[in-house]
Each structure stands twice: as structure tokens, then as C-alpha cells.
Motif scaffolding. Structure first.
Motif, mmCIF file in Angstrom:
data_model
loop_
_atom_site.group_PDB
_atom_site.id
_atom_site.type_symbol
_atom_site.label_atom_id
_atom_site.label_comp_id
_atom_site.label_asym_id
_atom_site.label_seq_id
_atom_site.Cartn_x
_atom_site.Cartn_y
_atom_site.Cartn_z
ATOM 1 N N UNK A 164 0.787 -1.360 -0.008
ATOM 2 C CA UNK A 164 0.054 -0.084 -0.048
ATOM 3 C C UNK A 164 0.840 1.270 0.003
ATOM 4 N N UNK A 165 0.347 2.383 -0.517
ATOM 5 C CA UNK A 165 1.208 3.660 -0.380
ATOM 6 C C UNK A 165 1.682 4.074 0.909
ATOM 7 N N UNK A 166 0.883 3.691 1.861
ATOM 8 C CA UNK A 166 1.294 3.722 3.272
ATOM 9 C C UNK A 166 1.258 2.644 3.874
ATOM 10 N N UNK A 167 2.414 1.766 4.215
ATOM 11 C CA UNK A 167 2.639 0.546 4.597
ATOM 12 C C UNK A 167 2.929 0.329 5.963
ATOM 13 N N UNK A 168 3.029 -0.545 6.858
ATOM 14 C CA UNK A 168 3.414 -0.813 8.268
ATOM 15 C C UNK A 168 5.085 -0.768 8.131
#
Length: 259
Positions: A164-168
Motif C-alpha cells: 500500500x502507499x502507506x505501509x506498516x
């Protein structure tokens, strides 16, 4: 001594609860770590598939993954895969068995009698901790969400995978579940945008964080009524999502297992 009989999920009538039964009977897994680690029901019939760390199960030679006919017979599935001991196993909407493990940084699938084929490779470390297959809401194409104990989170579709564009960025991911709207709910104890997170949902553009849970989430499910449930190791154990992205204790839930 292990022999997985099957996994069955049954709606419990008017209570709205979902009963999940995992049956494990006497048997023998040998070789490797001699352990069954994961199991999934077949998409049709009464059988299931098991994965783990073994070279034989109930006397049948099988390398880390086998099928069970729902009655008495285990069978090998090909000559083995490249994922090592199997730590996650699913059946896609098409019924294809798909596995991940602790080797190869890859996900493999078994289509129409095999052989095992690498469908997604991913960068990063860690054993695969969760796999979930779903049909894309708009296109109907099957996609697979991949998570590892090294906090890798990727979505595989059309032979390619990406985060995802913002990942863990740290921690552990224990489970993934996708709801009817296509939101991928990610459970565990991980860092997301600098914040410790136990449960969040990726809707394709942003993360949604429900309120109510303040401890590591170990398991997730979405039932036929599109109700998200989260399992914790601490009481009350099971929580469910209600309107407004709020998680509340689900005291009416019952789960039974025999090991």
C-alpha cells in the motif's frame, strides 16, 4: 501425533454468531518439525488441505502440504514447493490451493493438479503469517494479500505485488481479512505512520482505524453478513465492528476447538 480432520465454519442461526470448529485426531506427522501449522477447507466437497513442517502425514509421503478427502485419506500434492515449511494456506475463489512459508520470499499456487508455481515474489524478510484471497470489487479479478512476520504487507494481482502507499514499518502482522467493500483489515501489533496499531483497514487510498481495541489482535474474520470480528489473547477475547468504525466486545460469540 497429528491428523487434521477438517475445518468447518457454520452460521449459528438466530444468534448471528459464527461457530468455527477445528478437529484434530490422533495420527502421525513425521520428518521436519513434524507439525501441522495451518489448514483450509476445500471450496467444494468435504475435504481440506493442510500445511506445515513434515515429510509424511498418516504414513503418506508428502512434503509440507497435503490434501485430505474428508473421510480417511491424505494425499501428496506434487513433489513439494519452494516456500519451505508451510505457515499459511488458502483456497482462492477459484478453488486453487495457495501457500506461503518461511523460505523463498514467494507465494505458490497449485492449479489443476500442479505443479506448484510461483505466482508472487516479494522483497523483505520474515515468514508468511497471513494470506487472503478475494475478488476485486470492480474488476472481479482475484487478488491475494500477503503478510509476513517481518511486517511486509503486499497485495498481489495479475502476477505482480506491491505494498500500500502507506505501509506498516515495524512489528508483526498476524492476520488479514477483506470485507465486502474491499477494505483489507490488518491485525497484529505494528507501526503505522509512527503510531502503534493493532487493527486498521486499507481502503485503497487511506487507512481506517476503528476505536475500542488496545491490545494485539491475533485473528480476524468477516462473516456472511459482512461483520468484522477480531480475536485477542486477552479477555473478553472476541470483538466485533459496528457502525462508525467502533469495535465492541462480542460476548455472544462462541468458538470451539479440540486438539
Amino acid at each position: 501425533m497429528v491428523a487434521v480432520v477438517c475445518v468447518v465454519a457454520v452460521g449459528a442461526g438466530g444468534t448471528g454468531a459464527v461457530v468455527v470448529c477445528v478437529a484434530v485426531a490422533g495420527g502421525t506427522g513425521t520428518g521436519g518439525g513434524a507439525a501441522v501449522k495451518c489448514v483450509v477447507a476445500a471450496k467444494s466437497g468435504s475435504g481440506c488441505y493442510v500445511g506445515g513442517d513434515f515429510t509424511a502425514i498418516n504414513g503418506v509421503a508428502a512434503l509440507n502440504v497435503a490434501s485430505f478427502d474428508g473421510t480417511s485419506t491424505f494425499a501428496a500434492m506434487g513433489a513439494g514447493s519452494g516456500v519451505g515449511p508451510v505457515t499459511a494456506i488458502i483456497a482462492t475463489p477459484e478453488g486453487w490451493v495457495t501457500i506461503g512459508g518461511n523460505a523463498g520470499n514467494r507465494v505458490e499456487t497449485y492449479v489443476l493438479g500442479g505443479p506448484w508455481t510461483n505466482i508472487y515474489s516479494y522483497a523483505g524478510a520474515g515468514t508468511i503469517s497471513a494470506l487472503v484471497a478475494t475478488k476485486e470489487v470492480v474488476t472481479g479479478v482475484t487478488s491475494i494479500w500477503i503478510a509476513t512476520t517481518g511486517f511486509v504487507l503486499q497485495k498481489g494481482i495479475n502476477s505482480a505485488s506491491a505494498a500500500p502507499a502507506i505501509a506498516p514499518s515495524a512489528g508483526v502482522i498476524n492476520a488479514i481479512a477483506v470485507d465486502a467493500a474491499g477494505v483489507a483489515w490488518v491485525a497484529g501489533n505494528y507501526t503505522l505512520s509512527g503510531v502503534t496499531t493493532y487493527l486498521a483497514g486499507w481502503n485503497g487510498t487511506a487507512w481506517v482505524k476503528p476505536t475500542g481495541i488496545a491490545a494485539e489482535v491475533k485473528a480476524l474474520s468477516v462473516d456472511s453478513s459482512n461483520v468484522l470480528r477480531a480475536g485477542l489473547a486477552t479477555a473478553p477475547g472476541v470483538w466485533r465492528k459496528i457502525d462508525g468504525n467502533v469495535m465492541i466486545p462480542d460476548y455472544g460469540f462462541r468458538a470451539y476447538a479440540t486438539v
